[in-house]
Enzyme design. Sequence first.
Site, PDB file in Angstrom:
ATOM      1  N   HIS A  82       0.751  -1.157   0.027  1.00  0.00           N
ATOM      2  CA  HIS A  82       0.031  -0.165   0.029  1.00  0.00           C
ATOM      3  C   HIS A  82       0.993   1.217  -0.074  1.00  0.00           C
ATOM      4  O   HIS A  82       1.921   1.389   0.821  1.00  0.00           O
ATOM      5  CB  HIS A  82      -0.871   0.059   1.314  1.00  0.00           C
ATOM      6  CG  HIS A  82      -1.879   1.026   1.093  1.00  0.00           C
ATOM      7  ND1 HIS A  82      -3.156   1.346   0.472  1.00  0.00           N
ATOM      8  CD2 HIS A  82      -1.602   2.343   1.886  1.00  0.00           C
ATOM      9  CE1 HIS A  82      -3.437   2.181   0.673  1.00  0.00           C
ATOM     10  NE2 HIS A  82      -3.106   3.070   1.498  1.00  0.00           N
ATOM     11  N   ASP A 161     -14.742   3.546   6.928  1.00  0.00           N
ATOM     12  CA  ASP A 161     -13.767   4.543   6.533  1.00  0.00           C
ATOM     13  C   ASP A 161     -14.238   5.350   5.293  1.00  0.00           C
ATOM     14  O   ASP A 161     -13.957   6.448   4.861  1.00  0.00           O
ATOM     15  CB  ASP A 161     -12.513   3.807   5.830  1.00  0.00           C
ATOM     16  CG  ASP A 161     -11.519   4.586   5.315  1.00  0.00           C
ATOM     17  OD1 ASP A 161     -10.897   5.454   6.067  1.00  0.00           O
ATOM     18  OD2 ASP A 161     -11.074   4.562   4.066  1.00  0.00           O
ATOM     19  N   ARG A 168     -13.686  13.590   6.519  1.00  0.00           N
ATOM     20  CA  ARG A 168     -12.267  14.194   6.889  1.00  0.00           C
ATOM     21  C   ARG A 168     -11.850  15.120   5.463  1.00  0.00           C
ATOM     22  O   ARG A 168     -11.295  16.210   5.902  1.00  0.00           O
ATOM     23  CB  ARG A 168     -11.268  13.128   7.181  1.00  0.00           C
ATOM     24  CG  ARG A 168     -11.563  12.387   8.504  1.00  0.00           C
ATOM     25  CD  ARG A 168     -10.605  11.065   8.471  1.00  0.00           C
ATOM     26  NE  ARG A 168      -9.293  11.180   8.302  1.00  0.00           N
ATOM     27  CZ  ARG A 168      -8.429  10.597   7.739  1.00  0.00           C
ATOM     28  NH1 ARG A 168      -8.813   9.171   7.144  1.00  0.00           N
ATOM     29  NH2 ARG A 168      -7.090  10.692   7.450  1.00  0.00           N
TER      30      ARG A 168
END
Length: 433
Positions: A82, A161, A168
């Site tokens: 990642h 998420d 966010r």
Amino acid sequence: MNMTEIIAKKRDGATLSEAEISFFITGVVNGSIPDYQSSALLMAIYLNKMNARETTFLTRCMMESGDQIDLTKIPGIKVDKHSTGGVGDKTTLVLTPLVAACGVPVAKMTGKGLGHTGGTMDKLESFKGIRTALDQKAFIKQVKKIRLAVSGQSGNLVPADQHLYALRDVTSTVDNLSLISASIMSKKLASGADAIVLDVKVGNGGFNPNVAAARKLAKTMIRIGQQMDRQTVAVISRMDQPLGRAVGNSIEVIEAIETLKGNGPKDLVDLSLELGVQMLMLSGKFSNKVAARKLLKQQLKSGAALKMFKKFIKAQGGDVAPIMDYAQFPSAKYKLEVNAPKSGWIKRLNARTIGLGSMQLGAGRQKKSDPIDLGAGIYLHKKIGEKVTSGERLATLYTNKKKTLQEVANLMLPAWSIGTKKVTLKSVVVEVL
Ligand code: URA
């Protein structure tokens, strides 16, 4: 338990319990907590931070908030990679077929680009007909058959998420160590990998402004991985200029294919090899880094990695013809060159400015719902350390939105700092943790 008390506790700098974190995440996913309360808690976390225990609890609750992929049917240790996100970062396109060509199964979940950073899923869309959303069964079947599958996240993978990241993004709370770590690690853990290699970027094109910040993020994520019994390694790599010379979608795919054909830019090759070494080591098939690197280089040289790339595009329904004939990739109608205002050596090349420029040309999206132009992007003729003469090309901009060209060209020019002295280029790999 109620959300107002939880917000007040974090606002006043106290530590949240596992039950409180779980209450929050459950409420985010089932919709019982309104966005204004979630946003308030995110800001309290942003300002007052979370300790290591809270961060691990948050990661675990997020991981458990939706589906978890079970890769146990695929034999061997499955290693995922990642990147924390960068500009021109097409490493996944090079690395995954390269590692699979070495005999290691690669089951890679990937994302879309947002803001100035790109995403592998968008780049793959350059292949007509490709399926980038495989269901779990098809994903596992393909890895078992050809050792490689790359897919977008399934709809219900870490729904917490998906919701929190969107909040966010609009409340200026992305850039927080615990929130970034929990966001990334919850997705990696839910994706079912046995071991994880993290590419943590440092420089203005990523989240971490300096090596100390990158190290802190890397250590936090390694600790979370270890606590969840996943071997985790981090490579800190430079993102103070874009990786390679191509920034966009099909333009990046072409650079990745050239790399698989043995003609890649040094920084992309070096990073792909380092990440590849770490993946091969974690797979348990190698105990010697020198031998692992040698095999990776052989797979590039022999064409085995390119063959694997073709196999994987075909398996996911993509048209492989453009791999040998780049003119068949989506392209842009208009182009414009950015030229050097003076002679000298390139001292700096601001990755963030280039990423934002590419986005404005149409290659990226400001909002999740924005469409993208696969043919748009920027090709960098001059990067840090290279000599330039006044009037020479610094970059070529590509777009289908003619009107944006001059405006973006004007914004791009300050991305290059040209000095009078020769500059030594630093290695793209900073350190391995
Ligand atoms: N990438 C993610 O997936 N999440 C973050 O919070 C930051 C980068």
